[in-house]
Every structure is written in C-alpha cells, then in structure tokens.
Design a protein around this motif. Structure first.
Motif, mmCIF file in Angstrom:
data_model
loop_
_atom_site.group_PDB
_atom_site.id
_atom_site.type_symbol
_atom_site.label_atom_id
_atom_site.label_comp_id
_atom_site.label_asym_id
_atom_site.label_seq_id
_atom_site.Cartn_x
_atom_site.Cartn_y
_atom_site.Cartn_z
ATOM 1 N N LEU A 6 41.171 49.953 -55.026
ATOM 2 C CA LEU A 6 40.879 48.530 -54.858
ATOM 3 C C LEU A 6 39.375 48.354 -54.923
ATOM 4 O O LEU A 6 38.627 49.039 -54.213
ATOM 5 N N THR A 7 38.921 47.456 -55.787
ATOM 6 C CA THR A 7 37.494 47.200 -55.875
ATOM 7 C C THR A 7 37.264 45.732 -56.211
ATOM 8 O O THR A 7 38.188 44.995 -56.557
ATOM 9 N N GLY A 8 36.009 45.325 -56.103
ATOM 10 C CA GLY A 8 35.626 43.943 -56.394
ATOM 11 C C GLY A 8 34.157 43.771 -56.065
ATOM 12 O O GLY A 8 33.614 44.514 -55.241
ATOM 13 N N GLY A 9 33.533 42.828 -56.707
ATOM 14 C CA GLY A 9 32.115 42.585 -56.470
ATOM 15 C C GLY A 9 31.874 41.930 -55.118
ATOM 16 O O GLY A 9 32.795 41.458 -54.449
ATOM 17 N N ILE A 10 30.619 41.908 -54.717
ATOM 18 C CA ILE A 10 30.231 41.266 -53.473
ATOM 19 C C ILE A 10 30.676 39.800 -53.496
ATOM 20 O O ILE A 10 30.504 39.101 -54.491
ATOM 21 N N GLY A 11 31.290 39.352 -52.409
ATOM 22 C CA GLY A 11 31.740 37.973 -52.314
ATOM 23 C C GLY A 11 33.047 37.673 -53.027
ATOM 24 O O GLY A 11 33.486 36.530 -53.074
ATOM 25 N N SER A 12 33.698 38.724 -53.583
ATOM 26 C CA SER A 12 34.933 38.495 -54.343
ATOM 27 C C SER A 12 36.141 38.244 -53.443
ATOM 28 O O SER A 12 37.143 37.684 -53.886
ATOM 29 N N GLY A 13 36.051 38.700 -52.191
ATOM 30 C CA GLY A 13 37.200 38.585 -51.295
ATOM 31 C C GLY A 13 38.003 39.870 -51.205
ATOM 32 O O GLY A 13 39.151 39.871 -50.751
ATOM 33 N N LYS A 14 37.404 40.993 -51.584
ATOM 34 C CA LYS A 14 38.096 42.276 -51.566
ATOM 35 C C LYS A 14 38.577 42.633 -50.167
ATOM 36 O O LYS A 14 39.685 43.150 -50.002
ATOM 37 N N MET A 181 43.510 30.026 -50.593
ATOM 38 C CA MET A 181 44.101 31.149 -49.876
ATOM 39 C C MET A 181 45.575 31.302 -50.245
ATOM 40 O O MET A 181 46.078 32.425 -50.370
ATOM 41 N N GLU A 182 46.255 30.191 -50.453
ATOM 42 C CA GLU A 182 47.675 30.247 -50.826
ATOM 43 C C GLU A 182 47.840 30.938 -52.183
ATOM 44 O O GLU A 182 48.734 31.767 -52.366
ATOM 45 N N ALA A 183 46.967 30.599 -53.121
ATOM 46 C CA ALA A 183 47.022 31.236 -54.442
ATOM 47 C C ALA A 183 46.737 32.722 -54.328
ATOM 48 O O ALA A 183 47.368 33.550 -55.007
#
Length: 199
Positions: A6-14, A181-183
């Motif tokens: 699991l990864t994601g950029g800063i602020g992505s919501g990871k 958040m629902e999405a």
C-alpha cells in the motif's frame, strides 16, 4: 497469507485507507511506525544515526527530534542517502520478521510503505500493489487545511517524493481519494474484494 503493498503520496489519504483495511481484518505492517521504532533510544538504528548526525538532533528526552533531523536531510541528498543506509536495513529486518510471524496463517497482510514506488516493488514480497491517488492540488489543500502545514513546505515534500505518474506505474489497483469519505469506503471495499480474489 496474502501480502499486498500500500502506498500513496503525502496527503493522499493512505493512512485512512490503511485503517479501513485494518477494520476489514488486514494485518498492517506500517513502515513509518517501524522507522520510529528503530530510531527510538535502544532501537537498532539509533546509535548509528546519533553517531553520524551528532547529539544536536536529540531532544531533551534523548529521543531523535524528527523535525531537526528532517531539516538536515531534506535538502541534502547525500545526507538523506546516509540516513536511509542507517535506517532501511533495520526496517527491512523488522518487516521481514513480522511477515514471517504471519506466514503460517491465512491473513491478509498489508505492507504500508510510503516510499514503495521510490524503492521499487521488487524489494517487497507482494502479490499486488494498492496505490491511493488524488490530484496534487487536493493533497496540498488537505495538508494546509487539516494539519496547518505551510503550502510551500507541502509542495517541497511533494517534489521530493516519486511523482504521481511513477506511483501509478507500480499500481495493480488504484484507489481514487479525490472525493467523499463514502466514495472512499466503497473503493476500499472493492479493493478488499480484489485482494481476497488473489487467494
């Protein structure tokens, strides 16, 4: 056991996605949390880091002052590389130990690795990679609004990470977190079904 990255950029919501996967029963192995463990007093990377960077990076409690250390390495690739050499072997060791502890069971194990795209997915024994994605402007806005971080600081940190395109290139499943958040919940549920389909 099935293992996914699991990864994601800063602020992505990871981190939010990681928590939602944990709610569904995933075992989370969080690389950032392990970094904090091995850099803590008594941790396997602590003495090497203090020996190289000096006691000026320590707070009054003897713990590494992470913002002070970040200020040294952020704009200095050589120092950042040195910090990585002092820290990463310990992190990989702990991650490996925790993976081994789960290997006999049928758990879904999520390796939460912010810099997975930078290190290359081949470094990690994963069946697939989940990338949490959102436009850079959305990520910047979240961090400025919710965490009170200065915009120029956020943009500098974004620039220091792999690009959005580089992260998407390692993805097997993309979670778009530019909406509600629902999405997001609905996409995490689809991701959970995808993970379990690989058993």
């Amino acid at each position: 056991m099935i293992t996914v990255g699991l990864t994601g950029g800063i602020g992505s919501g990871k981190s939010t996605v990681s928590a939602l996967l944990a709610e569904r029963g995933a075992v989370i192995i969080d690389a950032d949390a392990i970094v904090r463990e091995v850099q803590a007093p008594g941790g396997s990377a602590y003495e090497g880091i203090v020996g190289h960077f000096g006691r000026g990076i320590l707070g009054a409690d003897g713990r590494i002052d992470r913002p002070a250390l970040a200020a040294i390495v952020f704009d200095d690739p050589a120092q950042r590389s040195h910090l990585e050499r002092l820290t990463h072997p310990s992190v990989i060791q702990v991650m490996g130990d925790r993976l081994a502890a789960e290997s006999a069971g049928d758990a879904v194990v999520v390796l939460d690795v912010p810099l997975l795209a930078e290190g290359g997915r081949a470094r990690y024994p994963v069946a697939g990679v989940l990338v949490v994605d959102c436009p850079v402007e959305v990520a910047v806005g979240r961090l400025v609004e919710r965490r009170g971080v200065r915009e120029e600081e956020v943009r500098a940190r974004v620039a220091a990470q792999a690009s959005r395109q580089e992260r998407l290139a390692v993805a097997d499943f993309v979670i778009d977190n530019s909406g509600s958040m629902e999405a997001l919940e609905a996409q995490v549920e689809r991701a959970w079904q995808w993970i379990n389909s690989m058993r």
